[in-house]
Design an enzyme around this catalytic site. Structure first.
Site, PDB file in Angstrom:
ATOM      1  N   GLU A 115      18.687  12.723  16.141  1.00  0.00           N
ATOM      2  CA  GLU A 115      19.650  13.819  15.949  1.00  0.00           C
ATOM      3  C   GLU A 115      20.003  13.933  14.476  1.00  0.00           C
ATOM      4  O   GLU A 115      19.643  13.056  13.666  1.00  0.00           O
ATOM      5  CB  GLU A 115      20.907  13.571  16.802  1.00  0.00           C
ATOM      6  CG  GLU A 115      20.633  13.763  18.291  1.00  0.00           C
ATOM      7  CD  GLU A 115      21.828  13.548  19.188  1.00  0.00           C
ATOM      8  OE1 GLU A 115      22.925  13.254  18.685  1.00  0.00           O
ATOM      9  OE2 GLU A 115      21.657  13.667  20.413  1.00  0.00           O
ATOM     10  N   HIS A 243      30.281  22.203  16.494  1.00  0.00           N
ATOM     11  CA  HIS A 243      28.867  21.951  16.810  1.00  0.00           C
ATOM     12  C   HIS A 243      28.093  23.214  16.456  1.00  0.00           C
ATOM     13  O   HIS A 243      28.506  24.313  16.822  1.00  0.00           O
ATOM     14  CB  HIS A 243      28.705  21.623  18.294  1.00  0.00           C
ATOM     15  CG  HIS A 243      27.388  20.979  18.612  1.00  0.00           C
ATOM     16  ND1 HIS A 243      26.204  21.654  18.506  1.00  0.00           N
ATOM     17  CD2 HIS A 243      27.073  19.720  19.010  1.00  0.00           C
ATOM     18  CE1 HIS A 243      25.213  20.830  18.838  1.00  0.00           C
ATOM     19  NE2 HIS A 243      25.720  19.646  19.144  1.00  0.00           N
ATOM     20  N   ARG A 289      26.109  17.840  10.896  1.00  0.00           N
ATOM     21  CA  ARG A 289      26.637  19.040  11.558  1.00  0.00           C
ATOM     22  C   ARG A 289      27.473  19.950  10.681  1.00  0.00           C
ATOM     23  O   ARG A 289      27.441  21.163  10.832  1.00  0.00           O
ATOM     24  CB  ARG A 289      27.530  18.608  12.708  1.00  0.00           C
ATOM     25  CG  ARG A 289      26.721  18.283  13.873  1.00  0.00           C
ATOM     26  CD  ARG A 289      27.563  17.969  15.029  1.00  0.00           C
ATOM     27  NE  ARG A 289      26.663  17.301  15.943  1.00  0.00           N
ATOM     28  CZ  ARG A 289      27.035  16.583  16.951  1.00  0.00           C
ATOM     29  NH1 ARG A 289      28.312  16.420  17.198  1.00  0.00           N
ATOM     30  NH2 ARG A 289      26.157  16.039  17.731  1.00  0.00           N
ATOM     31  N   HIS A 350      33.996  21.314  18.634  1.00  0.00           N
ATOM     32  CA  HIS A 350      33.305  20.326  19.470  1.00  0.00           C
ATOM     33  C   HIS A 350      34.001  18.970  19.517  1.00  0.00           C
ATOM     34  O   HIS A 350      34.060  18.342  20.567  1.00  0.00           O
ATOM     35  CB  HIS A 350      31.888  20.164  18.915  1.00  0.00           C
ATOM     36  CG  HIS A 350      31.024  19.214  19.673  1.00  0.00           C
ATOM     37  ND1 HIS A 350      30.675  19.417  20.994  1.00  0.00           N
ATOM     38  CD2 HIS A 350      30.421  18.051  19.307  1.00  0.00           C
ATOM     39  CE1 HIS A 350      29.893  18.419  21.402  1.00  0.00           C
ATOM     40  NE2 HIS A 350      29.739  17.576  20.398  1.00  0.00           N
ATOM     41  N   ARG A 385      31.885  13.321  11.902  1.00  0.00           N
ATOM     42  CA  ARG A 385      31.249  12.353  12.805  1.00  0.00           C
ATOM     43  C   ARG A 385      29.736  12.539  12.855  1.00  0.00           C
ATOM     44  O   ARG A 385      29.239  13.653  12.990  1.00  0.00           O
ATOM     45  CB  ARG A 385      31.808  12.522  14.221  1.00  0.00           C
ATOM     46  CG  ARG A 385      31.108  11.663  15.242  1.00  0.00           C
ATOM     47  CD  ARG A 385      31.761  11.786  16.589  1.00  0.00           C
ATOM     48  NE  ARG A 385      31.557  13.071  17.201  1.00  0.00           N
ATOM     49  CZ  ARG A 385      30.558  13.359  18.038  1.00  0.00           C
ATOM     50  NH1 ARG A 385      29.646  12.448  18.325  1.00  0.00           N
ATOM     51  NH2 ARG A 385      30.478  14.542  18.587  1.00  0.00           N
TER      52      ARG A 385
END
Ligand code: FAD
Ligand code: SIN
Length: 544
Positions: A115, A243, A289, A350, A385
């Protein structure tokens, strides 16, 4: 009515359930949860749990990736604990019966996904329904345990602290400690006093404060708001993660399209098919992100388009269907075959990086009040994060909290305090539920329009003026009408909005997830530190 137990756990996601399973060997546990037991953000997690499980990976690399995403604000000790305890916690889940995906070419080796922001493949997953699998295995184990009682459809209203009952103890001071919580039994409409030696707050995040969110309806920030009212320290609320890829469709309610789709080769494109992420970040579509969400936001504003597209049509169809069965079925149910046409996507709120400040054992500044999971701020995430570090954080810090809480519980005598029953005063049944839904809608729109991916001083001031008015209105309403779960949640999202705005106004720089066009640069000289919210009179738990 009063109910007593050694441990009161509020919330039944990964943090609450895993904590309950650890402490139940030492005392009685009551879990209160506001809907069905499985309803939680945990249940909807797709991508998986980041953990160092591969031979070519190392703790150093996972730590480095986490710190880089966190943009200088992570607590490095917390990150080290997170990463180094990860493999053991993941194995525990497997021992409980969680069935993760294994490699096709070697059935003994976990299949690891990739990811954004990760330099290695390290995402342990169960296809694209990892959270549901974790929740299933935890609930199974909890239900088999006679020392754990689960009360569904019970929504916690407020924490009961000694400071609230005894005027000689200052709320939130070193002498204050929690002794339980007022909880509404939604089926009976009755408020119950729960008394316990330890309270573990595991109520998850606050995505519902924004109009568009990947989060389920339970994510109204109740735990953060309750802890704040009780005098707990709340930090870094400006760092709301958006997100980058939620499905854009009127019937999809911001359904998440996992970052793992980009990890497996998905490409972000504009309407005309051009790619754009290479113009924004060296990691392209697999950038962290914050960078991807901002780039999409910028491109959408520039073109006036309603969405961008995530393209996997170049990947083998059967592989896409096998790796992403939930996403494939969801898209198909809306008339889109993702193996044939690119998926329309937009960013949505998110994850709440800030929250109730805890130490490395899940302890808050209020005695015997512990917390872990999305509600807490251990500061492993700093200003942003890293993908799939959240389930891991919940597991690792619920475990650490359980060890300390058991010791704390053993040395705590049973309290013999008379708890005043919930006082409804002159409150009457509300005949105007339209007020609740209007206020709810206005808060979420205000936050989306003025406190979203890109902020400015003017927009923050505008948001503050509106939220201040709404806080007053809701406070009055709250005390005049008989309490319902809608009203409890409305009061909490208004408080969360206030906290996000407060922290966003304090931070006079741009860093990680907080981007303010009036201070477009990162300022390490003045701002390499956390923001700490102040308990305002508007938010205080007193009658107007
Ligand atoms: P939750 O799982 O949200 O549980 C909170 C619980 O508290 C719920 O049971 C709720 O009903 C209860 N509750 C709340 N308020 C009250 C109240 N007042 N009284 C009683 N009960 C209450 N993270 C990853 O690491 N990997 C992923 O792949 C991933 N994918 C995600 C996909 C989606 C769609 C979403 C929304 C999040 C995802 N995340 C992912 C984030 C991650 O799922 C959450 O951060 C994590 O599950 C939070 O766990 P938790 O136990 O803290 O809270
Ligand atoms: C996802 O699957 O993209 C969500 C992962 C996360 O939130 O960490």
């Amino acid at each position: 009515m009063e109910i007593r137990s050694d441990f009161l756990v509020i919330g039944s996601g990964i943090a609450g359930l895993s904590f309950a399973l650890k402490v139940c060997k030492y005392g009685s546990v009551t879990i209160v949860t506001k809907r069905d037991c499985e309803e939680s953000s945990t249940k909807y997690a797709q991508g998986g749990i980041a953990s160092v499980m591969a031979e070519d990976d190392s703790y150093e690399l996972h730590i480095k990736d986490t710190l880089e995403a966190g943009a200088g604000l992570c607590n490095e000790d917390a990150v080290k604990l997170l990463v180094e305890n990860g493999p053991e916690r993941v194995r525990e889940l497997m021992e409980l019966g969680a069935k993760f995906s294994f490699r096709e070419d070697n059935g003994d080796v976990l299949a690891l996904g990739r990811e954004g922001g990760h330099s290695k493949r390290r995402i342990v997953h169960a296809a694209d329904f990892t959270g549901a699998e974790i929740e299933r295995s935890l609930i199974n184990a909890v239900r088999k345990n006679s020392n754990i009682k689960i009360l569904e459809n019970h929504i916690a209203i407020d924490l009961i602290t000694k400071g609230k009952l005894d005027k000689n103890i200052t709320i939130g001071s070193g002498d204050d400690s929690v002794i339980g919580a007022y909880v509404l039994d939604k089926n009976k409409g009755e408020v119950i006093s729960f008394l316990s030696k330890i309270v573990f707050l595991a109520t998850g995040g606050a995505g519902k404060v924004y109009l568009y969110t990947s989060n389920p309806d339970i994510a109204t920030g109740d735990g953060i708001a309750m802890a704040y009212r009780a005098g707990a320290k709340i930090s870094n609320m400006e760092f709301i993660q958006f997100h980058p890829t939620c499905l854009y469709h009127p019937e999809a309610k911001s359904f998440l399209i996992s970052e793992a789709v980009r990890g497996e080769g998905g490409i972000l494109r504009l309407k005309d098919g051009r790619t754009f992420m290479e113009n924004y970040h060296p990691m392209g579509c697999l950038a962290p992100r914050d960078a991807v969400a901002r780039a999409i936001d910028y491109e959408m504003k520039k073109s006036g388009d309603d969405c961008v597209y995530l393209d996997v049509t170049h990947l083998e169809g059967y592989r896409v269907r096998e790796r992403f069965p939930t996403i494939y079925k969801k898209c198909l149910s809306l008339g889109m075959d993702m193996t044939k046409t690119p998926i329309p996507v937009v960013p949505a709120a998110h994850y709440t990086c800030g929250g109730v400040v805890t130490d490395l054992y899940g302890r808050t500044n209020i005695g015997r009040l512990y917390s872990a999971g999305e509600v807490a701020c251990t500061n492993v995430h700093g200003a942003n994060r890293l993908a799939s570090n959240s389930l891991l954080e919940a597991l690792v810090f619920a475990h650490r909290a359980s060890e300390m809480a058991v010791q704390d519980m053993k040395k705590t005598p049973s309290e013999d305090i008379a708890i005043p029953p919930w006082n409804i005063g002159n409150a009457v049944d509300s005949d105007e539920s339209v007020v609740v839904s209007n206020n709810w809608d206005e808060i979420r729109r205000t936050m989306w329009n003025y406190v979203g991916i890109v902020r400015s001083n003017k927009r923050l001031n505008r948001a503050k003026r509106r939220i201040d008015i709404l806080l007053d209105e809701i406070k009055e309403y709250y005390w005049n009408f008989i309490i319902t779960s809608d009203l409890i949640e409305l009061r909490n999202i208004a408080t969360i909005a206030d906290l996000i705005i407060q922290c966003a106004m304090m931070r006079k720089e741009s860093r990680g997830l907080h981007y303010n066009i009036d201070y477009p640069r990162r300022d390490d000289t003045n701002w390499k530190r956390d923001t700490l919210a102040q308990l305002t009179t508007k938010a205080k738990n007193t009658k107007p």
